[in-house]
Scaffold this active site. Sequence first.
Site, PDB file in Angstrom:
ATOM      1  N   ASP A  51      39.844  33.991  52.930  1.00  0.00           N
ATOM      2  CA  ASP A  51      39.181  34.339  51.674  1.00  0.00           C
ATOM      3  C   ASP A  51      38.117  35.393  51.954  1.00  0.00           C
ATOM      4  OD1 ASP A  51      40.656  32.407  50.364  1.00  0.00           O
ATOM      5  OD2 ASP A  51      39.018  30.967  50.205  1.00  0.00           O
ATOM      6  N   ARG A  62      46.089  39.519  50.023  1.00  0.00           N
ATOM      7  CA  ARG A  62      45.891  38.988  48.673  1.00  0.00           C
ATOM      8  C   ARG A  62      44.896  39.905  47.964  1.00  0.00           C
ATOM      9  NH1 ARG A  62      42.460  33.783  48.536  1.00  0.00           N
ATOM     10  NH2 ARG A  62      44.368  32.640  49.020  1.00  0.00           N
TER      11      ARG A  62
HETATM   12  C1  LIG Z   1      44.368  32.353  44.236  1.00  0.00           C
HETATM   13  C2  LIG Z   1      43.028  33.006  44.086  1.00  0.00           C
HETATM   14  C3  LIG Z   1      42.300  33.316  45.223  1.00  0.00           C
HETATM   15  C4  LIG Z   1      41.074  33.953  45.107  1.00  0.00           C
HETATM   16  N1  LIG Z   1      40.405  34.312  46.250  1.00  0.00           N
HETATM   17  C5  LIG Z   1      39.258  34.996  46.148  1.00  0.00           C
HETATM   18  C6  LIG Z   1      38.573  35.473  47.305  1.00  0.00           C
HETATM   19  O1  LIG Z   1      38.992  35.276  48.434  1.00  0.00           O
HETATM   20  N2  LIG Z   1      37.431  36.171  47.119  1.00  0.00           N
HETATM   21  C7  LIG Z   1      36.914  36.420  45.871  1.00  0.00           C
HETATM   22  O2  LIG Z   1      35.900  37.102  45.766  1.00  0.00           O
HETATM   23  N3  LIG Z   1      37.535  35.968  44.768  1.00  0.00           N
HETATM   24  C8  LIG Z   1      38.662  35.258  44.881  1.00  0.00           C
HETATM   25  N4  LIG Z   1      39.294  34.824  43.740  1.00  0.00           N
HETATM   26  C9  LIG Z   1      38.589  34.902  42.439  1.00  0.00           C
HETATM   27  C10 LIG Z   1      38.846  36.222  41.737  1.00  0.00           C
HETATM   28  O3  LIG Z   1      38.223  37.253  42.452  1.00  0.00           O
HETATM   29  C11 LIG Z   1      38.297  36.205  40.287  1.00  0.00           C
HETATM   30  O4  LIG Z   1      36.929  35.938  40.312  1.00  0.00           O
HETATM   31  C12 LIG Z   1      38.972  35.179  39.382  1.00  0.00           C
HETATM   32  O5  LIG Z   1      40.319  35.009  39.703  1.00  0.00           O
HETATM   33  C13 LIG Z   1      38.898  35.636  37.940  1.00  0.00           C
HETATM   34  O6  LIG Z   1      39.552  36.880  37.791  1.00  0.00           O
HETATM   35  P1  LIG Z   1      40.921  37.117  36.986  1.00  0.00           P
HETATM   36  O7  LIG Z   1      41.692  38.143  37.714  1.00  0.00           O
HETATM   37  O8  LIG Z   1      41.600  35.836  36.749  1.00  0.00           O
HETATM   38  O9  LIG Z   1      40.464  37.835  35.662  1.00  0.00           O
HETATM   39  P2  LIG Z   1      39.442  37.446  34.511  1.00  0.00           P
HETATM   40  O10 LIG Z   1      39.318  38.654  33.658  1.00  0.00           O
HETATM   41  O11 LIG Z   1      38.188  36.869  35.066  1.00  0.00           O
HETATM   42  O12 LIG Z   1      40.214  36.336  33.757  1.00  0.00           O
HETATM   43  C14 LIG Z   1      41.409  36.575  33.025  1.00  0.00           C
HETATM   44  C15 LIG Z   1      41.606  35.409  32.073  1.00  0.00           C
HETATM   45  O13 LIG Z   1      41.923  34.249  32.871  1.00  0.00           O
HETATM   46  C16 LIG Z   1      41.128  33.137  32.512  1.00  0.00           C
HETATM   47  N5  LIG Z   1      40.372  32.699  33.663  1.00  0.00           N
HETATM   48  C17 LIG Z   1      40.057  33.407  34.756  1.00  0.00           C
HETATM   49  N6  LIG Z   1      39.378  32.661  35.636  1.00  0.00           N
HETATM   50  C18 LIG Z   1      39.265  31.450  35.066  1.00  0.00           C
HETATM   51  C19 LIG Z   1      38.666  30.252  35.469  1.00  0.00           C
HETATM   52  N7  LIG Z   1      38.059  30.110  36.645  1.00  0.00           N
HETATM   53  N8  LIG Z   1      38.750  29.201  34.627  1.00  0.00           N
HETATM   54  C20 LIG Z   1      39.377  29.301  33.439  1.00  0.00           C
HETATM   55  N9  LIG Z   1      39.952  30.412  32.997  1.00  0.00           N
HETATM   56  C21 LIG Z   1      39.896  31.474  33.790  1.00  0.00           C
HETATM   57  C22 LIG Z   1      40.276  33.554  31.337  1.00  0.00           C
HETATM   58  O14 LIG Z   1      40.888  33.106  30.146  1.00  0.00           O
HETATM   59  C23 LIG Z   1      40.310  35.063  31.334  1.00  0.00           C
HETATM   60  O15 LIG Z   1      40.304  35.582  30.067  1.00  0.00           O
HETATM   61  C24 LIG Z   1      40.538  34.230  43.821  1.00  0.00           C
HETATM   62  C25 LIG Z   1      41.286  33.926  42.689  1.00  0.00           C
HETATM   63  C26 LIG Z   1      42.502  33.335  42.803  1.00  0.00           C
HETATM   64  C27 LIG Z   1      43.288  33.072  41.571  1.00  0.00           C
END
Ligand SMILES: Cc1cc2nc3c(=O)[nH]c(=O)nc-3n(C[C@H](O)[C@H](O)[C@H](O)COP(=O)(O)OP(=O)(O)OC[C@H]3O[C@@H](n4cnc5c(N)ncnc54)[C@H](O)[C@@H]3O)c2cc1C
Length: 294
Positions: free
Chosen positions: A119, A169
Amino acid sequence: MSATAPPIQRLLFPLATRFVAGDSIPDALRAIERLRDEGLATTVAALGEDIATVGDADRTRDEYRRLIEGIAGRSLSANLSVKLSALGTKLGDTGFVERYAEIVAYAAQTMRDPFVRVDMEGSATVDLTLDAVTRTFATHPNTGPVLQASLKRTLLDVTAAVARGMRTRLCKGAYAEPAEVALLGAEEIRTNYLACAALLLRDGPFPAFATHDPSIIREIQQMAQRFGVAKDAFEFQMLYGVKPDLQRSLVRQGYGVRIYVPYGTHWAKYFRRRVMERRENLVFALRSLIARER
Ligand SMILES: Cc1cc2nc3c(=O)[nH]c(=O)nc-3n(C[C@H](O)[C@H](O)[C@H](O)COP(=O)(O)OP(=O)(O)OC[C@H]3O[C@@H](n4cnc5c(N)ncnc54)[C@H](O)[C@@H]3O)c2cc1C
């Protein structure tokens, strides 16, 4: 959960289980099996950031060893996700690289699908993380980094990861970062995400697109079609308990979807982050608790 946990934790734990698989390895293994039965792959993370001593860092490594044995013991297939901070990046020596490399080597020896994802944490840790991953990858190719589209440097980091043949990723980035290093507008981050995704789709080995953003997912599906990239040559990744309908709908369309499954006694901080990201998550958690009680 342990009967010795503080009362507030015992009260919140049933709510947190919407986003956390449980507090023990058997809980994580049950989640892997449940998700597998629905066609979902998994990457499992032992929650335990902010360690303070070498003993804590060793305990994180040992927890991953037991997790690896648990996964292999039940003949399951799952990847691992690790945070280098939980292995000692702040202890002032290079012990964290050795602990991480030990996990990667033990996974390679023991697991059916031994991939270990690192991560990415705050921007100040990107160089140290990529350096550790690159060095370990040289001897153990079953590991790869996460890159964050919110950072200005990331297109270059993606280019380097692709040139090295590292499975990457891509995510938007979860950390609040200063404007000198980060893109702050949602549209800028989205544009950078798609530019990085294009590079990974064309030339990166088996890239993972971590997002719940339906418009980004659509664009990636279209891009893959345009580039002639098969559905099984990349995967989407989402968090345990977030947008379960979208997860299952992608599986029905024939895409690979891997769920990030966190577990462990340090679940409170992870749950707090999910609630701070989206206040509605508290409502989702309450709803799933009520549905289970019925
Ligand atoms: C498998 C995975 C691994 C990750 N690893 C890392 C990492 O190593 N380092 C790092 O900095 N970040 C990591 N992240 C977090 C990532 O960077 C984002 O902060 C997070 O995924 C929200 O971004 P999004 O692309 O879903 O878009 P967003 O614009 O934030 O969300 C899109 C839509 O998805 C929904 N949504 C998003 N997140 C959530 C939530 N938590 N709960 C409920 N609904 C939600 C909302 O409805 C939103 O409108 C990871 C995320 C995932 C899915």
